[in-house]
Design an enzyme around this catalytic site. Structure first.
Site, PDB file in Angstrom:
ATOM      1  N   LYS A  13     105.677  31.013 100.995  1.00 19.06           N
ATOM      2  CA  LYS A  13     104.440  31.338 101.721  1.00 19.06           C
ATOM      3  C   LYS A  13     104.728  31.963 103.084  1.00 19.06           C
ATOM      4  O   LYS A  13     104.188  32.998 103.417  1.00 19.06           O
ATOM      5  CB  LYS A  13     103.590  30.082 101.980  1.00 19.06           C
ATOM      6  CG  LYS A  13     102.947  29.475 100.777  1.00 19.06           C
ATOM      7  CD  LYS A  13     101.950  28.384 101.193  1.00 19.06           C
ATOM      8  CE  LYS A  13     102.566  27.216 101.940  1.00 19.06           C
ATOM      9  NZ  LYS A  13     103.441  26.362 101.136  1.00 19.06           N
ATOM     10  N   ARG A  88      95.130  22.671 102.779  1.00 18.99           N
ATOM     11  CA  ARG A  88      96.045  21.941 101.908  1.00 18.99           C
ATOM     12  C   ARG A  88      95.337  20.816 101.170  1.00 18.99           C
ATOM     13  O   ARG A  88      95.982  20.110 100.395  1.00 18.99           O
ATOM     14  CB  ARG A  88      97.174  21.358 102.743  1.00 18.99           C
ATOM     15  CG  ARG A  88      98.466  22.176 102.719  1.00 18.99           C
ATOM     16  CD  ARG A  88      99.473  21.335 103.447  1.00 18.99           C
ATOM     17  NE  ARG A  88     100.857  21.615 103.277  1.00 18.99           N
ATOM     18  CZ  ARG A  88     101.572  22.459 104.012  1.00 18.99           C
ATOM     19  NH1 ARG A  88     101.002  23.246 104.867  1.00 18.99           N
ATOM     20  NH2 ARG A  88     102.870  22.525 103.862  1.00 18.99           N
ATOM     21  N   ARG A 122     116.994  26.123 102.788  1.00 18.78           N
ATOM     22  CA  ARG A 122     116.247  26.844 103.825  1.00 18.78           C
ATOM     23  C   ARG A 122     116.784  26.531 105.215  1.00 18.78           C
ATOM     24  O   ARG A 122     117.150  25.414 105.537  1.00 18.78           O
ATOM     25  CB  ARG A 122     114.774  26.440 103.760  1.00 18.78           C
ATOM     26  CG  ARG A 122     113.945  27.060 104.874  1.00 18.78           C
ATOM     27  CD  ARG A 122     112.501  27.144 104.514  1.00 18.78           C
ATOM     28  NE  ARG A 122     111.843  25.849 104.577  1.00 18.78           N
ATOM     29  CZ  ARG A 122     110.542  25.699 104.317  1.00 18.78           C
ATOM     30  NH1 ARG A 122     109.804  26.733 103.980  1.00 18.78           N
ATOM     31  NH2 ARG A 122     110.002  24.505 104.369  1.00 18.78           N
ATOM     32  N   ARG A 153     115.162  22.254 109.027  1.00 21.51           N
ATOM     33  CA  ARG A 153     114.036  21.398 109.402  1.00 21.51           C
ATOM     34  C   ARG A 153     114.276  19.982 108.894  1.00 21.51           C
ATOM     35  O   ARG A 153     114.770  19.797 107.791  1.00 21.51           O
ATOM     36  CB  ARG A 153     112.751  21.938 108.763  1.00 21.51           C
ATOM     37  CG  ARG A 153     112.075  23.012 109.577  1.00 21.51           C
ATOM     38  CD  ARG A 153     111.012  23.721 108.801  1.00 21.51           C
ATOM     39  NE  ARG A 153     110.071  22.831 108.103  1.00 21.51           N
ATOM     40  CZ  ARG A 153     108.988  23.263 107.472  1.00 21.51           C
ATOM     41  NH1 ARG A 153     108.699  24.552 107.449  1.00 21.51           N
ATOM     42  NH2 ARG A 153     108.188  22.425 106.858  1.00 21.51           N
ATOM     43  N   ARG A 164     107.308  15.734  99.581  1.00 23.95           N
ATOM     44  CA  ARG A 164     106.399  16.844  99.867  1.00 23.95           C
ATOM     45  C   ARG A 164     105.882  17.466  98.574  1.00 23.95           C
ATOM     46  O   ARG A 164     104.728  17.879  98.499  1.00 23.95           O
ATOM     47  CB  ARG A 164     107.113  17.895 100.730  1.00 23.95           C
ATOM     48  CG  ARG A 164     107.316  17.408 102.157  1.00 23.95           C
ATOM     49  CD  ARG A 164     108.290  18.274 102.914  1.00 23.95           C
ATOM     50  NE  ARG A 164     107.799  19.618 103.148  1.00 23.95           N
ATOM     51  CZ  ARG A 164     108.578  20.660 103.375  1.00 23.95           C
ATOM     52  NH1 ARG A 164     109.883  20.531 103.367  1.00 23.95           N
ATOM     53  NH2 ARG A 164     108.048  21.836 103.603  1.00 23.95           N
TER      54      ARG A 164
HETATM   55  P1  AMP Z   1     104.756  23.739 106.487  1.00 23.50           P
HETATM   56  O1  AMP Z   1     105.519  24.354 107.598  1.00 23.50           O
HETATM   57  O2  AMP Z   1     103.550  24.532 106.090  1.00 23.50           O
HETATM   58  O3  AMP Z   1     105.612  23.383 105.303  1.00 23.50           O
HETATM   59  O4  AMP Z   1     104.183  22.350 107.047  1.00 23.50           O
HETATM   60  C1  AMP Z   1     105.059  21.318 107.473  1.00 23.50           C
HETATM   61  C2  AMP Z   1     104.311  19.995 107.574  1.00 23.50           C
HETATM   62  O5  AMP Z   1     103.225  20.113 108.507  1.00 23.50           O
HETATM   63  C3  AMP Z   1     103.653  19.524 106.285  1.00 23.50           C
HETATM   64  O6  AMP Z   1     104.550  18.826 105.451  1.00 23.50           O
HETATM   65  C4  AMP Z   1     102.549  18.626 106.822  1.00 23.50           C
HETATM   66  O7  AMP Z   1     103.049  17.378 107.254  1.00 23.50           O
HETATM   67  C5  AMP Z   1     102.096  19.381 108.070  1.00 23.50           C
HETATM   68  N1  AMP Z   1     101.012  20.346 107.757  1.00 23.50           N
HETATM   69  C6  AMP Z   1     101.057  21.709 107.829  1.00 23.50           C
HETATM   70  N2  AMP Z   1      99.881  22.253 107.453  1.00 23.50           N
HETATM   71  C7  AMP Z   1      99.070  21.214 107.122  1.00 23.50           C
HETATM   72  C8  AMP Z   1      97.741  21.117 106.643  1.00 23.50           C
HETATM   73  N3  AMP Z   1      96.984  22.207 106.410  1.00 23.50           N
HETATM   74  N4  AMP Z   1      97.237  19.865 106.419  1.00 23.50           N
HETATM   75  C9  AMP Z   1      97.961  18.761 106.655  1.00 23.50           C
HETATM   76  N5  AMP Z   1      99.224  18.786 107.094  1.00 23.50           N
HETATM   77  C10 AMP Z   1      99.785  19.992 107.335  1.00 23.50           C
END
Ligand code: AMP
Ligand code: ZN
Length: 209
Positions: A13, A88, A122, A153, A164
């Site tokens: 993404k 999400r 990653r 990360r 996740r």
């Molecule tokens: P990402 O970088 O998109 O993989 O997001 C990393 C983490 O941030 C996720 O595992 C969630 O804990 C939190 N997060 C990001 N976007 C959302 C969202 N829309 N709703 C809830 N938690 C989020």
């Protein structure tokens, strides 16, 4: 165009959103990046979010909804935007519909086995957020944009990755049906090379523009 990027963690993404945003000249709005920035800045939101993120759980809906609602009022969003990692949950999608009109929901479809390999390989730039994969770095350990040493990360470490994916299937995958019902779902097979996938997304978006 106002576009959503759906898909499991590791589907690409962020990588794809970055390419398509550059091409269309619109901002990439990543809730994950905004939450990580809030954590670095030690804001109240950041402190609240960190405990959830470290465990691979979703941050509560009201926290992310407020962040996105506020962000979309900014001037740079006028010509359109890509939401990367939001919504999400179905709750988030319903809230979003009250303050934004979404034209397309691009779903990157990738099998779980592939995701685990992608996430654990990653690496990201802690300065600009650019994503990389060890398989394509040819041994380099620095960001191509700003030469900052890349990091892994915390939530890409194996123990959190499986969590996740489980959260994705339970909470986020239902959005595929939700946006299919809205008539704006664009399904993209996310298993080719990054370049092939970008081309496919662009073709799909051009067809509906
Ligand atoms: P990402 O970088 O998109 O993989 O997001 C990393 C983490 O941030 C996720 O595992 C969630 O804990 C939190 N997060 C990001 N976007 C959302 C969202 N829309 N709703 C809830 N938690 C989020
Ligand atoms: Zn960088």
């Amino acid at each position: 165009m106002n576009i959503i990027f759906l898909g499991p963690p590791g589907a690409g993404k962020g990588t794809q959103a970055q390419v398509i945003c550059q091409k269309l000249g619109i901002p990439q709005i990543s809730t994950g990046d905004m939450l990580r920035a809030a954590i670095s800045a030690q804001t109240e939101t950041g402190l609240k979010a960190k405990a959830y993120m470290d465990k691979g759980q979703l941050v509560p809906d009201e926290v992310v909804i407020d962040i996105v609602r506020e962000r979309l009022t900014k001037e740079d969003c006028k010509p359109g935007y890509i939401l990367d990692g939001f919504p999400r949950t179905v709750e988030q999608a319903k809230a979003l519909a009250t303050f934004a009109k979404i034209d397309a929901a691009v779903n990157l479809d990738v099998a779980d086995e592939v995701l685990v390999a992608r996430l654990s390989g990653r690496r990201v730039c802690p300065l600009c957020g650019a994503p990389y994969h060890v398989d394509r770095l040819n041994g380099s350990k620095i960001c191509k944009v700003d030469a900052t040493p890349l990091i892994q990360r915390d939530d890409d470490k194996p123990e959190t990755v499986l969590n996740r994916l489980q959260v994705y299937h339970q909470k986020t995958a239902p959005l595929i049906d939700y946006y299919a019902g809205e008539g704006i779902l664009c399904n993209i097979t996310g298993s080719g090379s990054p370049e092939e996938i970008s081309a496919e997304i662009i073709k799909t978006l051009e067809a509906i523009a």
